[in-house]
Design a protein around this motif. Structure first.
Motif, mmCIF file in Angstrom:
data_model
loop_
_atom_site.group_PDB
_atom_site.id
_atom_site.type_symbol
_atom_site.label_atom_id
_atom_site.label_comp_id
_atom_site.label_asym_id
_atom_site.label_seq_id
_atom_site.Cartn_x
_atom_site.Cartn_y
_atom_site.Cartn_z
ATOM 1 N N ASN A 153 0.819 8.587 8.803
ATOM 2 C CA ASN A 153 0.650 8.045 7.455
ATOM 3 C C ASN A 153 -0.641 8.566 6.825
ATOM 4 O O ASN A 153 -1.680 8.641 7.498
ATOM 5 C CB ASN A 153 0.613 6.513 7.476
ATOM 6 N N LEU A 154 -0.556 8.907 5.540
ATOM 7 C CA LEU A 154 -1.744 9.271 4.789
ATOM 8 C C LEU A 154 -2.445 7.981 4.376
ATOM 9 O O LEU A 154 -1.946 7.224 3.546
ATOM 10 C CB LEU A 154 -1.369 10.088 3.547
ATOM 11 N N ILE A 155 -3.599 7.725 4.955
ATOM 12 C CA ILE A 155 -4.285 6.456 4.701
ATOM 13 C C ILE A 155 -5.490 6.628 3.793
ATOM 14 O O ILE A 155 -6.053 5.639 3.333
ATOM 15 C CB ILE A 155 -4.723 5.790 6.024
ATOM 16 N N LYS A 179 0.847 -1.176 0.000
ATOM 17 C CA LYS A 179 0.000 0.000 0.000
ATOM 18 C C LYS A 179 0.891 1.238 0.000
ATOM 19 O O LYS A 179 1.809 1.366 0.814
ATOM 20 C CB LYS A 179 -0.905 0.006 1.234
ATOM 21 N N GLY A 180 0.640 2.142 -0.936
ATOM 22 C CA GLY A 180 1.448 3.349 -1.032
ATOM 23 C C GLY A 180 0.676 4.459 -1.701
ATOM 24 O O GLY A 180 -0.433 4.271 -2.208
ATOM 25 N N SER A 181 1.264 5.653 -1.696
ATOM 26 C CA SER A 181 0.615 6.804 -2.322
ATOM 27 C C SER A 181 1.668 7.693 -2.964
ATOM 28 O O SER A 181 2.776 7.860 -2.430
ATOM 29 C CB SER A 181 -0.185 7.600 -1.288
ATOM 30 N N LEU A 182 1.315 8.243 -4.103
ATOM 31 C CA LEU A 182 2.171 9.170 -4.830
ATOM 32 C C LEU A 182 1.522 10.537 -4.790
ATOM 33 O O LEU A 182 0.390 10.715 -5.263
ATOM 34 C CB LEU A 182 2.353 8.711 -6.282
ATOM 35 N N GLY A 183 2.212 11.496 -4.198
ATOM 36 C CA GLY A 183 1.705 12.853 -4.118
ATOM 37 C C GLY A 183 2.509 13.790 -4.994
ATOM 38 O O GLY A 183 3.745 13.726 -5.008
ATOM 39 N N VAL A 184 1.822 14.637 -5.726
ATOM 40 C CA VAL A 184 2.473 15.622 -6.603
ATOM 41 C C VAL A 184 1.979 16.999 -6.196
ATOM 42 O O VAL A 184 0.777 17.270 -6.211
ATOM 43 C CB VAL A 184 2.156 15.357 -8.091
ATOM 44 N N ASP A 185 2.913 17.880 -5.833
ATOM 45 C CA ASP A 185 2.572 19.237 -5.405
ATOM 46 C C ASP A 185 3.464 20.222 -6.143
ATOM 47 O O ASP A 185 4.684 20.236 -5.959
ATOM 48 C CB ASP A 185 2.760 19.379 -3.891
ATOM 49 N N GLN A 186 2.829 21.022 -7.006
ATOM 50 C CA GLN A 186 3.553 22.014 -7.815
ATOM 51 C C GLN A 186 4.691 21.365 -8.596
ATOM 52 O O GLN A 186 5.787 21.898 -8.703
ATOM 53 C CB GLN A 186 4.099 23.118 -6.927
ATOM 54 N N GLY A 187 4.447 20.195 -9.141
ATOM 55 C CA GLY A 187 5.423 19.511 -9.971
ATOM 56 C C GLY A 187 6.407 18.652 -9.219
ATOM 57 O O GLY A 187 7.184 17.912 -9.834
ATOM 58 N N ASN A 188 6.416 18.700 -7.900
ATOM 59 C CA ASN A 188 7.319 17.882 -7.097
ATOM 60 C C ASN A 188 6.585 16.619 -6.657
ATOM 61 O O ASN A 188 5.556 16.685 -5.979
ATOM 62 C CB ASN A 188 7.803 18.652 -5.866
ATOM 63 N N ARG A 202 6.403 12.833 -4.779
ATOM 64 C CA ARG A 202 6.959 12.065 -3.660
ATOM 65 C C ARG A 202 6.095 10.834 -3.438
ATOM 66 O O ARG A 202 4.891 10.943 -3.271
ATOM 67 C CB ARG A 202 7.001 12.909 -2.392
ATOM 68 N N TYR A 203 6.768 9.688 -3.458
ATOM 69 C CA TYR A 203 6.053 8.437 -3.223
ATOM 70 C C TYR A 203 6.265 8.011 -1.781
ATOM 71 O O TYR A 203 7.391 7.998 -1.274
ATOM 72 C CB TYR A 203 6.547 7.332 -4.157
ATOM 73 N N GLN A 204 5.183 7.661 -1.099
ATOM 74 C CA GLN A 204 5.232 7.223 0.289
ATOM 75 C C GLN A 204 4.752 5.792 0.387
ATOM 76 O O GLN A 204 3.615 5.479 0.002
ATOM 77 C CB GLN A 204 4.391 8.132 1.176
ATOM 78 N N SER A 205 5.618 4.925 0.885
ATOM 79 C CA SER A 205 5.239 3.528 1.094
ATOM 80 C C SER A 205 4.605 3.415 2.468
ATOM 81 O O SER A 205 5.258 3.624 3.495
ATOM 82 C CB SER A 205 6.465 2.620 1.005
ATOM 83 N N ILE A 206 3.309 3.121 2.481
ATOM 84 C CA ILE A 206 2.588 3.046 3.753
ATOM 85 C C ILE A 206 2.853 1.713 4.433
ATOM 86 O O ILE A 206 3.207 1.665 5.604
ATOM 87 C CB ILE A 206 1.087 3.276 3.528
ATOM 88 N N GLN A 207 2.711 0.627 3.704
ATOM 89 C CA GLN A 207 3.042 -0.665 4.279
ATOM 90 C C GLN A 207 3.152 -1.732 3.199
ATOM 91 O O GLN A 207 2.437 -1.701 2.194
ATOM 92 C CB GLN A 207 2.035 -1.087 5.348
ATOM 93 N N THR A 208 4.106 -2.655 3.433
ATOM 94 C CA THR A 208 4.320 -3.798 2.553
ATOM 95 C C THR A 208 4.391 -5.036 3.428
ATOM 96 O O THR A 208 5.119 -5.048 4.427
ATOM 97 C CB THR A 208 5.622 -3.644 1.750
ATOM 98 N N SER A 209 3.637 -6.052 3.074
ATOM 99 C CA SER A 209 3.589 -7.212 3.958
ATOM 100 C C SER A 209 3.277 -8.477 3.186
ATOM 101 O O SER A 209 2.767 -8.445 2.064
ATOM 102 C CB SER A 209 2.530 -7.001 5.050
ATOM 103 N N LEU A 210 3.602 -9.592 3.826
ATOM 104 C CA LEU A 210 3.237 -10.925 3.366
ATOM 105 C C LEU A 210 2.456 -11.562 4.504
ATOM 106 O O LEU A 210 2.930 -11.606 5.638
ATOM 107 C CB LEU A 210 4.486 -11.744 3.044
ATOM 108 N N GLN A 211 1.259 -12.043 4.217
ATOM 109 C CA GLN A 211 0.406 -12.533 5.291
ATOM 110 C C GLN A 211 -0.374 -13.760 4.853
ATOM 111 O O GLN A 211 -0.532 -14.025 3.663
ATOM 112 C CB GLN A 211 -0.552 -11.430 5.747
ATOM 113 N N ARG A 212 -0.873 -14.460 5.827
ATOM 114 C CA ARG A 212 -1.707 -15.633 5.576
ATOM 115 C C ARG A 212 -2.531 -15.942 6.821
ATOM 116 O O ARG A 212 -2.193 -15.545 7.940
ATOM 117 C CB ARG A 212 -0.889 -16.855 5.190
ATOM 118 N N SER A 213 -3.613 -16.670 6.624
ATOM 119 C CA SER A 213 -4.449 -17.109 7.732
ATOM 120 C C SER A 213 -3.887 -18.404 8.307
ATOM 121 O O SER A 213 -3.443 -19.282 7.570
ATOM 122 C CB SER A 213 -5.890 -17.331 7.262
#
Length: 852
Positions: free
Chosen positions: A312-314, A225-234, A236-247
């Motif tokens: 974190n921006l969720i 899960k991540g988000s890419l923000g663009v402000d006035q041409g700048n 920035r990618y923010q990685s919120i979380q990366t995981s491997l999961q199972r029940s």
């Protein structure tokens, strides 16, 4: 015997059945009127004079001489077990012993599971009889004292089973052996938007792209899960979380490797990178699960709303002017306040906090909830990643007492907590005590405690619901885990004096009051936060009243908030009135809102919203606003629109004010790739199903508004509930007339995050047609006569006016046989010729042919 489906039975046959049953109940048939009523399986003799046609021949009704006139075949029916509705299903009616035996519902292992029969209480003979797939086994032969009856007119199956023969499980329970891990698949959910505003000769442009990518292989789920923000041409990618999961079914838990959040029931929820094994409440039956939070607010224009938690921006979206609600946040833990940032079209920003504390931690007797986490502390606002370990446990001892506790161990930090929850006649109480010690380098070590007491109660006589009333007091030396890690990092950077806002006391209250019928309802919510090393107290509360009169809805609310930065109180009073503009399905809805704040400023908003299209796929809104008072006057006009296409959701907004303008555009949706192909969807969730139904393009799915099967025979059904029964149902309306579904309803119980493939078998049953016919001598064909094709298959019945409703015509030209008796002269033959078939015919051809 030829297999029939419910929709393959001619519609003209049902009125005949109804008439026959009425005649039986009225004693109008040839049976002895003085005799006692016969059981449903007894034979009777029909008096065909009641259906005699002048100039016509008698029709053979011998097939209806049985009490149960339902023909063998498959039927769509409503299932009732001991008078409780369990949904719709496919039921097979068959002859249980021989050709002349009564037609009864056939039971197999899946149907027994559906009705909740306890398989451990079946006799060996009954279990053996279920192994023969071709045999029709009645319910009374499997369970003693059980009965099953099918009402063909109502399309209803009533089942009565002794309670001792049913499994004793909580509502919504699904045996884990029926949980499905789904198929190997890759998923991508996206939410992109571009926002531009101009104010005072300054242009600001922002862009946002939220991504939730995944890959499933067996029970394993990779998620990013991540988000890419663009402000006035700048950018920035923010990685919120990366995981491997199972029940982990045996432990009723979820194993997570990578980035995630701890449970917030005992300690505050924090982010981590490492490994976690914790109870998964979703594995409990639906009646045993908890809750999910939502965010409410009010926008004065087409505004950008951001929700942050733990730095974190969720979530981010664009909302129209007026009240809004965000109820689809991904779960990131049970604790941690939510920061809601509303950016208006004129560039003004409002920030509010939504208290997100754990509820009273009561569990059912014998239930244990656990969580073990080891790894690194993760916070977007800190550079360091200190090692951490957390373990918590909760256990329900009795209906009244639940105990819980836990420990947190990290670099320079140790905390232990213990508490109990009590369910009493006076309400539910929760109390716990946490002791924490923090080791510092340039300051004295800190040691302290934090005590919390919470309460919830529904006062039924007055209709007062105290949802949450909680108070927490922390001593001067107490630091939460997050505060301790922040202070240690500031200390290492020589900025220990910058640590502000160490909690001292906190009070939260949420109260709802139901008034007598017709008088509406009241609500009150508020919070007070005090700190050891900061002057002032954060205070906010809201009081509101809602009611309706006929189609008019109205509400009034007052809010008051103390701003520590300005050192003064800010108050707002709001009035909202809503009314539909018409009575049709697509009638617009008008909302008027008036707001006044403590500075004397007045804000007036008038909006009209509505939807268009068969599935309400297109929605729109127009908003006009006026702001006055405090020496300023400003007017604005804005509009918004969204379109739910088969592959994505498209949105757009535009607005113009006295000193600003604003435009935005957005697109959201999802993509699923698996062995069967690639499917696109306008909405997507964590757990979903891919429906496969060849040649069923255009058919509607009952699982979502506007959800239809695409031209390639695929559809994505989002929002399935993990570990629960989920019904996937296809509405055959819109199918080509020659295409039929063997079944229109299936059930699946996916594990969390699964992508399950649900295949619906379709078949080309041949072309249907209505044939207007008569005999060569001009006489009409008897009502109810059977129609057979050249191979002897029954394809229809003669209805009123010698009209034949025929299905399953395999050739455009051919010969049919009509029979109304056993003698050779009680039949005739007709030659038919159908017009050329269209590629996707959606209507039934009507032709004329004479029967010789």
């Amino acid at each position: 015997m030829q297999k029939r489906t419910a929709h393959a039975i001619p519609l003209r046959l049902r009125p005949l059945s109804a008439v026959v049953m009425m005649l039986v109940s009225a004693g109008a048939l040839g049976a002895n009127p003085d005799s006692s009523p016969a059981p449903s399986s007894a034979e009777v003799e029909f008096n065909d004079l009641f259906l005699h046609q002048p100039g016509g021949s008698a029709v053979d009704f011998s097939r209806f001489n049985k009490g149960n006139i339902v023909l063998p075949g498959n039927y769509r029916a409503e299932l009732y077990v001991n008078q409780a509705w369990l949904g719709r299903m496919e039921v097979r009616m068959g002859e249980t012993a021989g050709k002349d035996s009564p037609v009864l519902p056939c039971f197999d292992e899946p149907l027994l599971i559906r009705i909740g029969a306890d398989s451990n209480k079946l006799t060996p003979a009954a279990t053996a009889s279920l192994q023969d797939r071709d045999a029709c086994v009645p319910l009374h032969a499997i369970i003693a004292g059980a009965t099953a009856s099918f009402d063909g007119g109502e399309q209803r199956l009533d089942v009565s089973v002794p309670q001792a023969a049913l499994t004793r499980q909580a509502r919504g329970y699904v045996d884990p052996r029926y949980w499905s891990d789904g198929v190997t698949a890759a998923t991508l959910q996206y939410n992109g938007s571009a926002y531009q505003s101009r104010a005072e000769a300054r242009t600001a442009t922002q862009g946002y792209l939220g991504l939730n990518a995944g890959f499933n292989a067996g029970p394993w789920r990779f998620r990013h899960k991540g988000s890419l923000g663009v402000d006035q041409g700048n950018a920035r990618y923010q990685s919120i979380q990366t995981s491997l999961q199972r029940s982990v079914v045996a432990l009723r838990g979820q194993l997570v490797l990578g980035d995630a959040f701890t449970d917030g029931t005992v300690f505050d929820s924090v982010g981590f990178r490492g490994v976690q094994l914790a109870s998964d409440d979703r594995m409990q039956p639906e009646s045993q699960r908890g809750y999910a939070p939502s965010v409410h607010g009010i926008a004065n224009s087409n505004a950008r709303v951001q929700v942050r938690q733990n730095g974190n921006l969720i979530y981010e979206t664009t909302v129209a002017a007026g009240p809004f609600e965000i109820d689809d946040l991904y779960p990131t833990g049970y604790g941690g306040d939510l920061e809601v940032v509303v950016t208006e079209a004129d560039g003004s920003v409002r920030v509010s906090r939504v208290p997100y504390a754990a509820a009273v931690n009561a569990l059912r007797p014998g239930v244990t909830r656990y969580g073990v986490t080891a790894g690194q502390y993760r916070n977007a606002g800190l550079h360091g990643r200190p090692a951490m370990f957390q373990a918590t446990v909760q256990h329900g001892f009795t209906n009244m007492v639940t105990g819980y506790g836990g420990v947190v161990v990290a670099e320079g930090y140790l905390a232990a907590a213990a508490g109990a929850a009590l369910n009493t006649a006076y309400g539910a109480f929760g109390a716990d005590l946490t002791h924490a010690g923090t080791r510092l380098t340039t300051q004295p070590d800190r040691h302290g405690f934090s005590a919390r007491i919470s309460y919830s109660k529904l006062v039924e006589p007055t209709g007062t619901n105290v949802s949450v009333a909680a108070y927490r007091y922390s001593s001067n030396g107490y630091l939460s885990f997050a505060d301790a890690m922040t202070l240690r990092e500031l200390e290492q950077r020589g900025m220990q004096s910058a640590m502000r806002g160490i909690p001292r006391s906190q009070l939260q209250l949420t109260l709802n009051q139901r008034l007598p019928p017709g008088y509406g309802s009241l609500y009150l919510s508020g919070s007070v936060h005090g700190y050891w090393n900061r002057r002032g107290t954060d205070t906010q509360f809201q009081l509101g009243y809602n009611n309706s009169y006929k189609s008019l809805n109205y509400g009034v609310a007052a809010s008051r908030q103390f701003s520590v930065s300005s050192g003064r109180w800010e108050s707002r009073v709001m009035l909202n009135i809503g009314i539909p503009l018409g009575k049709g399905q697509h009638a617009p809805y008008a909302m008027t809102g008036i707001e006044r704040d403590s500075s004397g400023a007045v804000n007036l908003q008038q909006s009209v919203t509505g939807s268009l299209g068969v599935d309400n796929a297109f929605s729109y809104g127009v908003n006009a606003g006026y702001a006055g008072g405090s020496g300023r006057h400003a007017a604005s006009l804005a509009g918004n629109a969204s379109y739910l296409s088969p592959v994505a959701t498209l949105t757009a907004t535009a607005g113009k004010g006295s000193n600003y303008s604003q435009v935005s555009a957005g697109i959201s949706g999802g993509v699923v790739a698996y062995a069967g192909g690639v499917s696109f969807t306008p909405t997507m969730g964590e757990t979903l199903a891919i429906v496969e139904a060849a040649d069923a393009g255009g058919a509607r799915l009952a699982n979502g508004s506007g959800l239809r099967i695409d031209r390639w025979g695929h559809a994505v059904v989002p929002g399935l509930v993990p570990f629960s029964r989920n019904q996937i149902e296809i509405d055959p309306k819109g199918l080509p007339v020659n295409v039929e579904l063997d079944s229109t309803l299936q059930q699946v119980a996916p594990t969390a995050g699964a992508v399950v493939a649900v295949r619906f078998a379709t078949a080309d049953r041949g072309r249907p047609a209505v044939i207007r016919t008569s005999r060569a001598d001009g006489k009409s064909i008897p009502f109810g006569a059977e129609v057979q094709d050249a191979h002897g298959n029954n394809i229809g019945t003669v209805g009123q006016g010698s009209r034949i409703v025929a299905r399953g015509l395999r050739a455009d030209r051919g010969q049919l046989t009509v029979r109304w008796g056993k003698a050779a002269q009680d039949s005739c033959r007709l030659d038919y010729a159908l017009p050329a078939a269209a590629q996707r015919a959606t209507r039934i051809d009507v032709i004329e042919a004479q029967c010789h």
